[in-house]
Write a protein that holds these residues in place. Sequence first.
Motif, PDB file in Angstrom:
ATOM      1  N   ALA A 184     -45.611  44.620 -55.578  1.00 20.30           N
ATOM      2  CA  ALA A 184     -44.249  44.546 -55.042  1.00 20.30           C
ATOM      3  C   ALA A 184     -43.377  43.646 -55.909  1.00 20.30           C
ATOM      4  O   ALA A 184     -42.208  43.971 -56.184  1.00 20.30           O
ATOM      5  CB  ALA A 184     -44.290  44.029 -53.609  1.00 20.30           C
ATOM      6  N   LYS A 185     -43.909  42.525 -56.365  1.00 20.67           N
ATOM      7  CA  LYS A 185     -43.139  41.594 -57.184  1.00 20.67           C
ATOM      8  C   LYS A 185     -42.792  42.212 -58.539  1.00 20.67           C
ATOM      9  O   LYS A 185     -41.645  42.104 -59.015  1.00 20.67           O
ATOM     10  CB  LYS A 185     -43.934  40.294 -57.393  1.00 20.67           C
ATOM     11  CG  LYS A 185     -43.150  39.192 -58.095  1.00 20.67           C
ATOM     12  CD  LYS A 185     -41.935  38.778 -57.290  1.00 20.67           C
ATOM     13  CE  LYS A 185     -41.167  37.646 -57.956  1.00 20.67           C
ATOM     14  NZ  LYS A 185     -39.961  37.283 -57.195  1.00 20.67           N
ATOM     15  N   ALA A 193     -32.623  49.017 -43.815  1.00 24.76           N
ATOM     16  CA  ALA A 193     -31.524  48.242 -44.412  1.00 24.76           C
ATOM     17  C   ALA A 193     -32.059  47.166 -45.350  1.00 24.76           C
ATOM     18  O   ALA A 193     -31.528  46.962 -46.451  1.00 24.76           O
ATOM     19  CB  ALA A 193     -30.669  47.626 -43.309  1.00 24.76           C
ATOM     20  N   GLN A 194     -33.126  46.488 -44.950  1.00 27.28           N
ATOM     21  CA  GLN A 194     -33.632  45.368 -45.740  1.00 27.28           C
ATOM     22  C   GLN A 194     -34.454  45.827 -46.941  1.00 27.28           C
ATOM     23  O   GLN A 194     -34.347  45.254 -48.029  1.00 27.28           O
ATOM     24  CB  GLN A 194     -34.474  44.449 -44.849  1.00 27.28           C
ATOM     25  CG  GLN A 194     -33.662  43.766 -43.766  1.00 27.28           C
ATOM     26  CD  GLN A 194     -34.524  42.969 -42.800  1.00 27.28           C
ATOM     27  OE1 GLN A 194     -35.623  42.539 -43.138  1.00 27.28           O
ATOM     28  NE2 GLN A 194     -34.032  42.769 -41.580  1.00 27.28           N
ATOM     29  N   ALA A 195     -35.284  46.860 -46.765  1.00 29.23           N
ATOM     30  CA  ALA A 195     -36.139  47.322 -47.863  1.00 29.23           C
ATOM     31  C   ALA A 195     -35.341  48.007 -48.961  1.00 29.23           C
ATOM     32  O   ALA A 195     -35.785  48.053 -50.116  1.00 29.23           O
ATOM     33  CB  ALA A 195     -37.209  48.270 -47.332  1.00 29.23           C
ATOM     34  N   ASN A 196     -34.170  48.550 -48.628  1.00 28.62           N
ATOM     35  CA  ASN A 196     -33.351  49.242 -49.622  1.00 28.62           C
ATOM     36  C   ASN A 196     -32.197  48.387 -50.141  1.00 28.62           C
ATOM     37  O   ASN A 196     -31.372  48.852 -50.919  1.00 28.62           O
ATOM     38  CB  ASN A 196     -32.792  50.539 -49.021  1.00 28.62           C
ATOM     39  CG  ASN A 196     -33.873  51.575 -48.796  1.00 28.62           C
ATOM     40  OD1 ASN A 196     -34.368  52.195 -49.727  1.00 28.62           O
ATOM     41  ND2 ASN A 196     -34.266  51.760 -47.546  1.00 28.62           N
ATOM     42  N   ARG A 219     -32.778  34.463 -52.751  1.00 30.35           N
ATOM     43  CA  ARG A 219     -33.438  33.654 -51.735  1.00 30.35           C
ATOM     44  C   ARG A 219     -32.458  32.654 -51.131  1.00 30.35           C
ATOM     45  O   ARG A 219     -31.537  32.197 -51.808  1.00 30.35           O
ATOM     46  CB  ARG A 219     -34.612  32.875 -52.352  1.00 30.35           C
ATOM     47  CG  ARG A 219     -35.731  33.741 -52.885  1.00 30.35           C
ATOM     48  CD  ARG A 219     -36.591  34.261 -51.786  1.00 30.35           C
ATOM     49  NE  ARG A 219     -37.719  35.035 -52.285  1.00 30.35           N
ATOM     50  CZ  ARG A 219     -38.498  35.773 -51.527  1.00 30.35           C
ATOM     51  NH1 ARG A 219     -38.262  35.857 -50.230  1.00 30.35           N
ATOM     52  NH2 ARG A 219     -39.503  36.447 -52.043  1.00 30.35           N
ATOM     53  N   LYS A 220     -32.686  32.340 -49.856  1.00 27.54           N
ATOM     54  CA  LYS A 220     -31.898  31.290 -49.234  1.00 27.54           C
ATOM     55  C   LYS A 220     -32.324  29.936 -49.789  1.00 27.54           C
ATOM     56  O   LYS A 220     -33.392  29.804 -50.386  1.00 27.54           O
ATOM     57  CB  LYS A 220     -32.100  31.312 -47.712  1.00 27.54           C
ATOM     58  CG  LYS A 220     -31.638  32.592 -47.044  1.00 27.54           C
ATOM     59  CD  LYS A 220     -31.936  32.545 -45.561  1.00 27.54           C
ATOM     60  CE  LYS A 220     -31.523  33.852 -44.886  1.00 27.54           C
ATOM     61  NZ  LYS A 220     -31.874  33.850 -43.427  1.00 27.54           N
ATOM     62  N   ASP A 251     -41.472  39.846 -49.657  1.00 29.40           N
ATOM     63  CA  ASP A 251     -40.849  41.131 -50.008  1.00 29.40           C
ATOM     64  C   ASP A 251     -39.374  41.176 -49.626  1.00 29.40           C
ATOM     65  O   ASP A 251     -38.779  42.260 -49.597  1.00 29.40           O
ATOM     66  CB  ASP A 251     -41.582  42.282 -49.310  1.00 29.40           C
ATOM     67  CG  ASP A 251     -42.985  42.498 -49.856  1.00 29.40           C
ATOM     68  OD1 ASP A 251     -43.227  42.118 -51.010  1.00 29.40           O
ATOM     69  OD2 ASP A 251     -43.834  43.041 -49.127  1.00 29.40           O
ATOM     70  N   HIS A 252     -38.793  40.029 -49.292  1.00 32.11           N
ATOM     71  CA  HIS A 252     -37.380  39.921 -48.901  1.00 32.11           C
ATOM     72  C   HIS A 252     -37.076  40.666 -47.604  1.00 32.11           C
ATOM     73  O   HIS A 252     -35.989  41.224 -47.424  1.00 32.11           O
ATOM     74  CB  HIS A 252     -36.463  40.437 -50.021  1.00 32.11           C
ATOM     75  CG  HIS A 252     -36.586  39.656 -51.288  1.00 32.11           C
ATOM     76  ND1 HIS A 252     -35.840  38.533 -51.562  1.00 32.11           N
ATOM     77  CD2 HIS A 252     -37.390  39.838 -52.384  1.00 32.11           C
ATOM     78  CE1 HIS A 252     -36.169  38.056 -52.753  1.00 32.11           C
ATOM     79  NE2 HIS A 252     -37.102  38.816 -53.272  1.00 32.11           N
ATOM     80  N   LEU A 253     -38.034  40.669 -46.678  1.00 31.65           N
ATOM     81  CA  LEU A 253     -37.819  41.241 -45.357  1.00 31.65           C
ATOM     82  C   LEU A 253     -37.737  40.114 -44.338  1.00 31.65           C
ATOM     83  O   LEU A 253     -38.203  39.003 -44.571  1.00 31.65           O
ATOM     84  CB  LEU A 253     -38.958  42.195 -44.981  1.00 31.65           C
ATOM     85  CG  LEU A 253     -39.200  43.398 -45.890  1.00 31.65           C
ATOM     86  CD1 LEU A 253     -40.383  44.212 -45.382  1.00 31.65           C
ATOM     87  CD2 LEU A 253     -37.958  44.280 -45.975  1.00 31.65           C
TER      88      LEU A 253
END
Length: 510
Positions: A87-88, A230-233, A239-240, A317-319
């Motif tokens: 994924a990375k 919405a989040q996966a695409n 990053r916060k 994974d930014h979810l």
Amino acid sequence: MGIKAALPRYELYLYTAVLSVALIWATTWIFEASSENVNRKAFRESVKPGWYYFGRKMDVADFEWMMWFSTFRNHILFALTGHVIFAKIFTLLAPKHRSLVFGVYGALAVLVTMGWTFVALVVSHCIILYSVALIKRKWMCFAAGLATLASIKLEPYNSWQEALVTGSFHLQDILFYGGCGFSIMRCMSFALENCEKKDGSYTFCDLLKYNFYLPFFFFGPIMTFDKYHAQANSTKLSRKEREMWNITTKALLHLGLIVMVDVFFHYLYILTIPSDMKLVTKLSDWCLAGLAYSNLVYDWLKAAVMFAVINTVATLDHLDPPQPPKCITMLYVFAETHFDRGINDWLCRYVYDYIGGDHDQIFKELLATLCTFAITTLWLGPCELVYIWSFFNCFGLNFELWVAKFFSIPPFSTIEGVMGEAMSRRIRGLFNAANFWAIVLYNVLSLNSLDFAKLVGRRLIFKGFPLSTLSVLLVTYCGVQLVKERERQQALQEDAEAVKPLDGGKEKAE
């Protein structure tokens, strides 16, 4: 009365002292019962050699925990580590297509683990529910989804489908029912969200990418399709502030919880003791109360840790996955009681909130809870124990509303207004303490057995009255007031944080 009603500090200190002493007292009873009965014949299957140098055996009664953190730990870590690495890499190389990479890697991992017949079965479920989703009728989506779910929960259809899957490894049953069950719930989410889509429909590829996301596939939690899509695409993958630090801190915290549970399993056999009814009948009322409470705390802790492992991967994974459930210690109302926040969010979005609205009307609330627990019963697998669990939790949820409605009419509302906020909080705490033990008894039967739940209820309510009953309620009341104090502090902090942006805006305007 508001949540911000304060109590004197010395009173809170007294509650803390009483609760601490009671917990230590109950723990000593459980420790003595564990140590004195470690060699019982009934313990042989679930109490195995543990720490050799300390001379302690280990409670291994929970297959799920042992699977995750002992037997199949390396296999699970290998699969999730591979997901993180792939994924990375593809997030950096092709961020627009990372959802496709998630789905492909997940499908390949499921194929290697379970075989092509299992993958074909899952895809067939996807095809059926996708076809119904194109019609864009919610009732048809529910009918098709629940019928498909029933096919893996009821005989003889579930046995026929399970027989299609080749192989005979130890985890096959759990992975089969977990994979198929969560897959169908995700497909239903996809179908219901497709009904809300105004222009056209989502593609079948969107469904497969969503369904085969590996961290969620076998064990959940369920993330509804609208959020995942919405989040996966999304291509905004920043990053916060301090997000990686928070991820690392939480990972270390949950590693510490795993170690703590391992220590407890060597000294407190909270899972094995309730299965031996001959021993349980000889235990004190305090020991029984401690066992019932600790079993629910452990079940929450198990869910929190297992979901935390999965959620850590999803966050990388930014979810923004569903968070772990609220601790049983913090619960004193049925409305907040759940052990899987993903399933809870799914049911609230598509059933409970959809039918119940603002949950202020008795008949709409009754209909909403009946529909919610009917689906929950099917999800858990219909049987006598699940029927009883669903009935009592459904009743508890409605009874709370009936009591709230009853005491909101004069003269009760007038009396509460006169007595002041602090006294109102104390009186509400008494009702909440009784409600807490209703939650414990209604849910412990699904974790242990109906006989154990009945025995605890008899001993604490009837045989132990008045000494055991009132002392346990007193301790619970102290705990409830400390939880309410924590909620009060959080509410004040949230108010302070909400005021800061407004003050900042005024300064800029000046």
